[in-house]
Scaffold this motif. Structure first.
Motif, short mmCIF file in Angstrom:
data_model
loop_
_atom_site.label_atom_id
_atom_site.label_comp_id
_atom_site.label_asym_id
_atom_site.label_seq_id
_atom_site.Cartn_x
_atom_site.Cartn_y
_atom_site.Cartn_z
N GLN A 58 37.51 40.85 37.24
CA GLN A 58 38.73 41.47 36.72
C GLN A 58 38.61 41.73 35.23
OE1 GLN A 58 42.21 39.29 37.85
NE2 GLN A 58 43.64 40.72 36.92
N THR A 67 40.41 50.47 36.72
CA THR A 67 41.68 49.89 37.16
C THR A 67 41.84 49.93 38.68
OG1 THR A 67 42.78 52.04 36.91
CG2 THR A 67 42.80 50.56 34.99
N ASP A 70 42.63 46.59 40.56
CA ASP A 70 43.77 45.77 40.14
C ASP A 70 44.55 45.29 41.36
OD1 ASP A 70 42.99 46.31 37.60
OD2 ASP A 70 44.72 47.52 37.04
#
Length: 203
Positions: A58, A67, A70
């Motif tokens: 992450q 991203t 996520d």
């Protein structure tokens, strides 16, 4: 894991994200070491498959500006970092998942754009770069052949016009050649025009 080791692992993952054209996140819960080895082997030409720690991944993804993962980094995770043909890599993952349902494709990223699991499966259904290149090359060759024919046809017809004029002049002699030569030229040009038109219709 000690802090220096964590930093090194994050740096390595960040570099993999940045140097890969695409990446696919999977969950491998229940797969054996032998099965994971088999998967790595099947992807070797197009991607590297690495088991990753969610927290470190992450952080690395954030540093690399990715991203797409996520909220998806849960459970035992592994990522296919794709440096080759993304279509072939997607095919490899899809086919392995069909044979080994314990492999779950969760999502991915391609050229910075997020991909859902369904989009990755659609990507796997596309033709590979090699197939597309072969088709493109074939189309180019066909176009070139057609272009050569179109350019060559008027040239050959022009040559026939010149030969017809020369034969006409030689047959009728130099003195009386001017008027007949003009008539022969008109006839030859008409024939040439018809040939070109016919050739254009055939192409």
């Amino acid at each position: 894991m000690a802090k220096p080791e964590k930093s090194a692992a994050i740096a390595e993952l960040t570099d993999k994200f940045r140097s890969s054209g695409a990446a696919v996140l999977t969950e491998y819960r229940g797969l054996t070491v032998s099965q994971l080895t088999q998967l790595r082997s099947s992807l070797r030409e197009h991607a590297s498959y690495a088991v990753v720690k969610n927290t470190l991944t992450q952080i690395a993804a954030k540093e690399a500006g990715v991203t797409a993962f996520d909220g998806q980094l849960t459970g035992p995770s592994a990522i296919a970092f794709i440096t080759g043909d993304p279509v072939e890599a997607a095919k490899g993952l899809r086919d392995f998942a069909k044979a080994n349902p314990l492999l779950v494709i969760k999502g991915g990223v391609l050229d910075g754009k997020p991909l859902t699991a369904d989009e990755i499966k659609k990507l796997a259904d596309l033709e590979s770069r090699e197939v597309l290149r072969a088709k493109l090359a074939g189309a180019r060759n066909a176009s070139l052949s057609k272009a050569v024919y179109l350019f060559a046809a008027p040239l050959s017809q022009t040559a026939r016009v010149v030969d017809a004029l020369r034969a006409k002049v030689e047959a009728e002699g130099p003195v009386a050649a001017e008027a007949p030569a003009e008539a022969a030229a008109d006839e030859a040009v008409e024939a040439s025009t018809e040939d070109v038109a016919a050739g254009g219709d055939e192409s």
